[in-house]
Design an enzyme around this catalytic site. Structure first.
Site, PDB file in Angstrom:
ATOM      1  N   TYR A 187       1.370   5.720  -0.023  1.00 24.44           N
ATOM      2  CA  TYR A 187       1.708   6.946  -0.183  1.00 24.44           C
ATOM      3  C   TYR A 187       3.452   7.078  -1.013  1.00 24.44           C
ATOM      4  O   TYR A 187       3.460   7.732  -1.171  1.00 24.44           O
ATOM      5  CB  TYR A 187       1.089   8.057   0.750  1.00 24.44           C
ATOM      6  CG  TYR A 187       1.481   9.619   0.282  1.00 24.44           C
ATOM      7  CD1 TYR A 187       0.815   9.711  -0.771  1.00 24.44           C
ATOM      8  CD2 TYR A 187       2.643   9.802   0.770  1.00 24.44           C
ATOM      9  CE1 TYR A 187       0.987  11.318  -0.666  1.00 24.44           C
ATOM     10  CE2 TYR A 187       2.807  11.378   1.310  1.00 24.44           C
ATOM     11  CZ  TYR A 187       2.249  11.797   0.489  1.00 24.44           C
ATOM     12  OH  TYR A 187       2.427  13.677  -0.137  1.00 24.44           O
ATOM     13  N   GLY A 207      -3.870  13.383   1.783  1.00 21.70           N
ATOM     14  CA  GLY A 207      -4.975  13.817   2.247  1.00 21.70           C
ATOM     15  C   GLY A 207      -3.934  13.674   4.152  1.00 21.70           C
ATOM     16  O   GLY A 207      -2.662  13.038   4.005  1.00 21.70           O
ATOM     17  N   ARG A 245       9.244  11.359  13.364  1.00 22.43           N
ATOM     18  CA  ARG A 245       9.578  11.659  11.791  1.00 22.43           C
ATOM     19  C   ARG A 245       9.388  13.117  12.224  1.00 22.43           C
ATOM     20  O   ARG A 245       9.063  13.804  13.006  1.00 22.43           O
ATOM     21  CB  ARG A 245       8.734  11.554  11.341  1.00 22.43           C
ATOM     22  CG  ARG A 245       8.703  12.368   9.902  1.00 22.43           C
ATOM     23  CD  ARG A 245       7.666  12.189   9.201  1.00 22.43           C
ATOM     24  NE  ARG A 245       7.672  10.610   8.559  1.00 22.43           N
ATOM     25  CZ  ARG A 245       7.322   9.945   8.173  1.00 22.43           C
ATOM     26  NH1 ARG A 245       5.673  10.358   7.506  1.00 22.43           N
ATOM     27  NH2 ARG A 245       7.597   8.820   7.821  1.00 22.43           N
TER      28      ARG A 245
END
Length: 323
Positions: free
Chosen positions: A151, A78, A285
């Site tokens: 994750y 998600g 990022r």
């Protein structure tokens, strides 16, 4: 000559649904597998198998014959509101690990041509993404490992799982580290959406002269890859001889604040921005595309705004339909 065959695990999700359609357009016979059908529109797959990929038995039933190409996109995932609060860590780790273990085992038993696993930019060391003026996501910097989320840890584990499969079984494996893919027919509400969709929704829902809220100070940096270019990258990688993990992302960096400004400009509204605390992930990022361009000759060409315009238009339609 008979059509090539492909199986797409995670075909009920955003990228998987688009990928099944791309493969059909290229003349493949496609089997889609997921625990649910696509939320926005029917699947283009020739056949769609509903299966819980955490179950060995159901995974085996869905993968009962040879395929020329295997695409493993299925994962528990998600947006930041789901992945970075810590509330869903066990489900993310356990479900995605089971899915990949089940599929990798079957790839080792069944006759398959090539395998592509979609990893994530979340595998990169968070210490290298904490400075707005000095950050890197070069493929070589993934170790020493320190992902910013469970994750990311699961994705890194699964990269090594498929690399082990390639070494021990001699199977051709391709690994794509995807960076923030967005576009129409993706999650846009309810906590699973990513930043572009969440921002487009908030802007679309806000009345002219109102305000939108964002998490953090808006200075955090990201890059976002439009779905069509993601598919180009995935298909180029699958056809290539590249056996090392590579970034599939955009290197057009943008702050979240500027992304909000872009969405507001696209909407034509006059809106103010309110900053709120919330999960943000790493500070900065952006995909480093030097290696993927060297290995594949691939680099995305579409400017971010073009993709945002298409995404905003689609989400605006969804907001109106649910109003």
């Amino acid at each position: 000559m008979a059509n090539k065959t492909a199986i797409v695990f995670g075909a009920g999700g955003f990228i998987g649904n688009h990928l099944a359609a791309r493969l059909k357009d290229e003349g493949y016979r496609v089997r889609g597998v997921d625990r649910k059908y696509p939320e926005f529109g029917a699947s283009a797959a020739d056949e769609f198998v509903i299966a819980d990929l955490c179950s060995q038995q159901e995974t085996a039933s869905s993968f009962d014959r040879p395929f020329d190409e295997v695409y493993q996109l299925a994962a528990e995932m998600g947006g930041a509101g789901y992945l970075f609060t810590g509330d869903n860590d066990f489900e993310v780790m356990s479900s995605s690990s089971l899915i990949n273990l089940n599929i990798a085992r079957l790839c080792n038993k069944e006759t398959v041509g090539r395998i592509l696993f979609t990893s994530s930019a979340c595998v990169y060391n968070e210490d290298n993404q904490s400075d707005l003026d000095n950050y890197t996501c070069r493929e070589s910097t993934v170790y020493p490992a320190q992902p910013d989320s469970e994750y990311g840890w699961e994705k890194l584990f699964s990269e090594r799982l498929y690399q082990s499969l390639a070494r021990n079984a001699g199977l051709p494996v391709r690994i794509a580290r995807l960076h923030n893919v967005f576009g129409p027919r993706g999650a846009w509400c309810c906590g699973r959406e990513k930043a572009p969709a969440a921002i487009c929704r908030k802007v679309s829902e806000a009345p002219d002269g109102g305000e939108v809220s964002i998490w953090g100070d808006g200075r955090q940096i990201r890059s976002f890859l439009y779905i069509d270019e993601c598919l180009d990258g995935i298909r180029t990688l699958m056809k290539s001889d590249c056996t090392i993990p590579v970034n599939i992302g955009s290197d057009e960096a943008i702050s979240i604040g500027d992304l909000v400004t872009m969405a507001i400009e696209i909407s034509g509204k006059r809106l103010s921005v309110r900053h709120e605390p919330g999960p943000q992930g790493v500070r900065a990022r952006c995909s480093d595309n030097d290696l993927v361009e060297k290995e594949l000759g691939w680099r995305p060409r579409q400017p971010l705004r073009q993709g945002m315009e298409a995404t905003y238009g689609w989400i605006e339609q969804q907001v109106k339909l649910t109003a």
